[in-house]
Write an enzyme that holds these catalytic residues in place. Sequence first.
Site, PDB file in Angstrom:
ATOM      1  N   TYR A  12      70.449  29.307   9.105  1.00  0.00           N
ATOM      2  CA  TYR A  12      68.926  29.761   9.200  1.00  0.00           C
ATOM      3  C   TYR A  12      69.113  30.915   7.790  1.00  0.00           C
ATOM      4  O   TYR A  12      68.146  30.536   6.996  1.00  0.00           O
ATOM      5  CB  TYR A  12      68.625  30.558  10.219  1.00  0.00           C
ATOM      6  CG  TYR A  12      67.142  31.166  10.179  1.00  0.00           C
ATOM      7  CD1 TYR A  12      65.924  30.716  10.117  1.00  0.00           C
ATOM      8  CD2 TYR A  12      67.151  32.881  10.244  1.00  0.00           C
ATOM      9  CE1 TYR A  12      64.923  31.257   9.885  1.00  0.00           C
ATOM     10  CE2 TYR A  12      65.996  33.437  10.179  1.00  0.00           C
ATOM     11  CZ  TYR A  12      64.866  32.654  10.156  1.00  0.00           C
ATOM     12  OH  TYR A  12      63.759  33.358   9.924  1.00  0.00           O
ATOM     13  N   GLU A  68      57.480  35.361  15.512  1.00  0.00           N
ATOM     14  CA  GLU A  68      57.704  36.772  15.297  1.00  0.00           C
ATOM     15  C   GLU A  68      57.265  37.541  16.645  1.00  0.00           C
ATOM     16  O   GLU A  68      57.898  38.492  17.056  1.00  0.00           O
ATOM     17  CB  GLU A  68      57.219  37.287  14.070  1.00  0.00           C
ATOM     18  CG  GLU A  68      57.965  36.755  12.810  1.00  0.00           C
ATOM     19  CD  GLU A  68      59.319  37.349  12.554  1.00  0.00           C
ATOM     20  OE1 GLU A  68      59.871  38.254  13.254  1.00  0.00           O
ATOM     21  OE2 GLU A  68      60.012  37.056  11.617  1.00  0.00           O
ATOM     22  N   TRP A  92      66.550  37.761  17.613  1.00  0.00           N
ATOM     23  CA  TRP A  92      65.981  36.471  16.560  1.00  0.00           C
ATOM     24  C   TRP A  92      66.893  35.035  17.102  1.00  0.00           C
ATOM     25  O   TRP A  92      66.283  34.040  17.223  1.00  0.00           O
ATOM     26  CB  TRP A  92      66.235  36.769  15.117  1.00  0.00           C
ATOM     27  CG  TRP A  92      65.427  35.591  14.385  1.00  0.00           C
ATOM     28  CD1 TRP A  92      66.237  34.754  13.614  1.00  0.00           C
ATOM     29  CD2 TRP A  92      64.239  34.883  14.396  1.00  0.00           C
ATOM     30  NE1 TRP A  92      65.536  33.707  12.845  1.00  0.00           N
ATOM     31  CE2 TRP A  92      64.214  34.022  13.527  1.00  0.00           C
ATOM     32  CE3 TRP A  92      62.944  35.369  15.184  1.00  0.00           C
ATOM     33  CZ2 TRP A  92      63.066  33.039  13.455  1.00  0.00           C
ATOM     34  CZ3 TRP A  92      61.765  34.597  14.871  1.00  0.00           C
ATOM     35  CH2 TRP A  92      61.910  33.354  14.061  1.00  0.00           C
TER      36      TRP A  92
END
Length: 201
Positions: A30, A52, A60
């Site tokens: 990522y 988010e 995350w």
Amino acid sequence: MTEQPAGAVRGDDGLARPPWASTDPLLRDYYDTEWGLPVRDERGLYERISLEAFQAGLSWATILRKRPAFRAAFDGFRPDTVAAYTDADVERLMGDAGIVRNRAKIVAAITNARATVALREEGGLVEFVWSFRPETTPEPRTFDDVPTRSPESLALSKALRGKGFAFVGPTTMYALMEAIGIIDTHLIDSHRRGSSGVWPA
């Protein structure tokens, strides 16, 4: 892996990355291919704002692993589709074990889809969010040097709330600005520093 003096970690492939992207293969990919690159399409930006918000209070990595399930559950994060969701959809999503089942965050995603559609009358979400790009970007040497909010993220948060968005606090918006290239918080010695094309290395 060896620790670099400036805070990045050099991987087996010889590339320097921040500690958070140095071990987990999913996070590393990522970081290498997506994080910090400009997002300038409405659907993509709405998805990022949604994810988010779901990430708040979680890692995350958790959200990234669930992203395929999120995309399936939210019809590819197409704003017009999600904006039309009803209470039945909220219950459907609350029963989906593949996503984060937080009612307030699910409702916020729907609220934000409606706000995204409404913003088209004022130039659209992308132009609105990118208008908060600062004049300079941080130049962190270590992970501890990376801010968690800024005057611009505070202003963006306030402005989005004013347009009817939810779960868009200044820290969450700073993370968004990092992720979509509005600011460049790649460590100075990271192999990705300056790769967005928005800010020179």
